[in-house]
Design an enzyme around this catalytic site. Structure first.
Site, mmCIF file in Angstrom:
data_model
loop_
_atom_site.group_PDB
_atom_site.id
_atom_site.type_symbol
_atom_site.label_atom_id
_atom_site.label_comp_id
_atom_site.label_asym_id
_atom_site.label_seq_id
_atom_site.Cartn_x
_atom_site.Cartn_y
_atom_site.Cartn_z
ATOM 1 N N ASP A 21 0.874 -1.173 0.000
ATOM 2 C CA ASP A 21 0.000 0.000 0.000
ATOM 3 C C ASP A 21 0.912 1.225 0.000
ATOM 4 O O ASP A 21 1.713 1.405 0.924
ATOM 5 C CB ASP A 21 -0.854 -0.056 1.272
ATOM 6 C CG ASP A 21 -1.787 1.130 1.416
ATOM 7 O OD1 ASP A 21 -1.633 2.132 0.680
ATOM 8 O OD2 ASP A 21 -2.682 1.052 2.287
ATOM 9 N N VAL A 44 -5.867 5.097 -5.809
ATOM 10 C CA VAL A 44 -4.725 5.475 -4.983
ATOM 11 C C VAL A 44 -4.869 6.929 -4.505
ATOM 12 O O VAL A 44 -4.474 7.284 -3.387
ATOM 13 C CB VAL A 44 -3.418 5.189 -5.748
ATOM 14 C CG1 VAL A 44 -3.155 6.150 -6.865
ATOM 15 C CG2 VAL A 44 -2.234 5.132 -4.814
ATOM 16 N N ASP A 45 -5.458 7.768 -5.328
ATOM 17 C CA ASP A 45 -5.685 9.178 -4.999
ATOM 18 C C ASP A 45 -6.549 9.296 -3.730
ATOM 19 O O ASP A 45 -6.196 9.998 -2.759
ATOM 20 C CB ASP A 45 -6.402 9.814 -6.206
ATOM 21 C CG ASP A 45 -6.396 11.331 -6.203
ATOM 22 O OD1 ASP A 45 -5.747 11.920 -5.324
ATOM 23 O OD2 ASP A 45 -7.044 11.915 -7.096
ATOM 24 N N SER A 133 -1.902 5.168 -14.065
ATOM 25 C CA SER A 133 -2.834 4.991 -15.200
ATOM 26 C C SER A 133 -3.406 3.586 -15.378
ATOM 27 O O SER A 133 -4.242 3.384 -16.256
ATOM 28 C CB SER A 133 -2.211 5.418 -16.546
ATOM 29 O OG SER A 133 -2.182 6.823 -16.674
ATOM 30 N N THR A 134 -2.941 2.612 -14.575
ATOM 31 C CA THR A 134 -3.387 1.233 -14.850
ATOM 32 C C THR A 134 -4.625 0.813 -14.061
ATOM 33 O O THR A 134 -5.033 -0.341 -14.116
ATOM 34 C CB THR A 134 -2.252 0.214 -14.595
ATOM 35 O OG1 THR A 134 -1.919 0.225 -13.202
ATOM 36 C CG2 THR A 134 -1.022 0.539 -15.417
HETATM 37 P P1 ADP Z 1 -5.307 5.826 -12.475
HETATM 38 O O1 ADP Z 1 -6.510 6.728 -12.509
HETATM 39 O O2 ADP Z 1 -4.010 6.588 -12.793
HETATM 40 O O3 ADP Z 1 -5.487 4.594 -13.291
HETATM 41 P P2 ADP Z 1 -5.849 4.372 -9.986
HETATM 42 O O4 ADP Z 1 -5.679 4.866 -8.604
HETATM 43 O O5 ADP Z 1 -7.223 4.049 -10.452
HETATM 44 O O6 ADP Z 1 -5.125 5.462 -10.936
HETATM 45 O O7 ADP Z 1 -4.951 3.088 -10.201
HETATM 46 C C1 ADP Z 1 -3.555 3.103 -10.314
HETATM 47 C C2 ADP Z 1 -2.984 1.858 -9.662
HETATM 48 O O8 ADP Z 1 -2.888 2.083 -8.259
HETATM 49 C C3 ADP Z 1 -3.828 0.606 -9.852
HETATM 50 O O9 ADP Z 1 -2.975 -0.448 -10.215
HETATM 51 C C4 ADP Z 1 -4.412 0.375 -8.463
HETATM 52 O O10 ADP Z 1 -4.592 -1.000 -8.201
HETATM 53 C C5 ADP Z 1 -3.314 0.913 -7.594
HETATM 54 N N1 ADP Z 1 -3.668 1.271 -6.207
HETATM 55 C C6 ADP Z 1 -4.865 1.595 -5.686
HETATM 56 N N2 ADP Z 1 -4.750 1.856 -4.362
HETATM 57 C C7 ADP Z 1 -3.416 1.714 -4.062
HETATM 58 C C8 ADP Z 1 -2.641 1.821 -2.876
HETATM 59 N N3 ADP Z 1 -3.194 2.169 -1.714
HETATM 60 N N4 ADP Z 1 -1.293 1.591 -2.955
HETATM 61 C C9 ADP Z 1 -0.710 1.251 -4.128
HETATM 62 N N5 ADP Z 1 -1.395 1.125 -5.270
HETATM 63 C C10 ADP Z 1 -2.724 1.346 -5.243
#
Ligand code: ADP
Length: 186
Positions: A21, A44-45, A133-134
């Site tokens: 995380d 993640v945001d 972006s994934t």
């Molecule tokens: P984007 O809009 O750029 O695609 P997302 O947040 O939807 O951003 O996803 C980007 C990546 O971050 C995905 O692979 C998602 O699984 C991952 N992700 C989501 N939450 C976390 C976290 N707490 N720590 C690390 N990676 C995360």
């Protein structure tokens, strides 16, 4: 089965792949896969703003005053890390995948390069990245992982001053994909 590569050395810097995380990382800065509005969102945001608290959003609002149209895709800005272990958050905007023919690879590379250039300018020596972006933005992770690792390796080959780049992959599957990409590039 071959042993998976989870770490390489580029000059004096390490590139490390971990599953976890990003909000828990104790690197000097973590990178947020933000959207151009900089007002938080899902994925993640959302996790970063929830754990980091309101100081991050307050600084984002101030940044938005000088960016009325939002942060352009591929650019990066920095705020406090608020209550996170990391002192700072670098917010960058990756491209939305729409087939690959509208500049997505270059925009994704720019998001990594601009985040690293900002980190270097700020004197951050260790930085954690998510897989930009994934998630919601739909960029195929097999393609995105090569661009992510390739951009970071190229930057570290050209610039000194960063000790560690950590890719924090949220799932075992994502970690495997990054391991395969690193094996190809290393
Ligand atoms: P984007 O809009 O750029 O695609 P997302 O947040 O939807 O951003 O996803 C980007 C990546 O971050 C995905 O692979 C998602 O699984 C991952 N992700 C989501 N939450 C976390 C976290 N707490 N720590 C690390 N990676 C995360």
């Amino acid at each position: 089965m071959d042993k998976e590569i989870t770490q390489i050395q580029i000059g004096t810097a390490r590139v490390i792949l971990v599953q976890g995380d990003i909000t828990e990382q104790g690197t000097h800065a973590i990178v947020n896969a933000a959207n151009s509005g900089l007002m938080g969102g899902g994925g993640v945001d959302g996790a970063i703003h929830r754990k980091g608290g309101p100081d991050i959003l307050n600084e984002c609002k101030i940044i938005r005053e000088s960016l009325p149209d939002g942060l352009p895709t591929g650019d990066a800005v920095v705020t406090t890390g608020g209550r996170l272990r990391a002192e700072h958050v670098i917010h960058t905007v990756g491209p939305i995948w729409s087939g690959g023919g509208t500049g997505e690879p270059e925009l994704l590379a720019r998001a990594y390069r601009n985040s690293l250039a900002l980190a270097l300018k700020m004197g951050f020596r260790s930085i954690s990245f998510p897989s930009i972006s994934t998630g919601a933005y739909g960029y195929p992770i097999e393609k995105a992982s090569r661009i992510a690792l390739g951009s970071v390796i190229e930057f570290l080959e050209k610039n000194k001053g960063i000790d560690e780049i950590r890719f924090v992959l949220h799932s075992t599957h994502d970690l495997r994909v990054y391991e395969d990409a690193l094996k190809e590039l290393a």
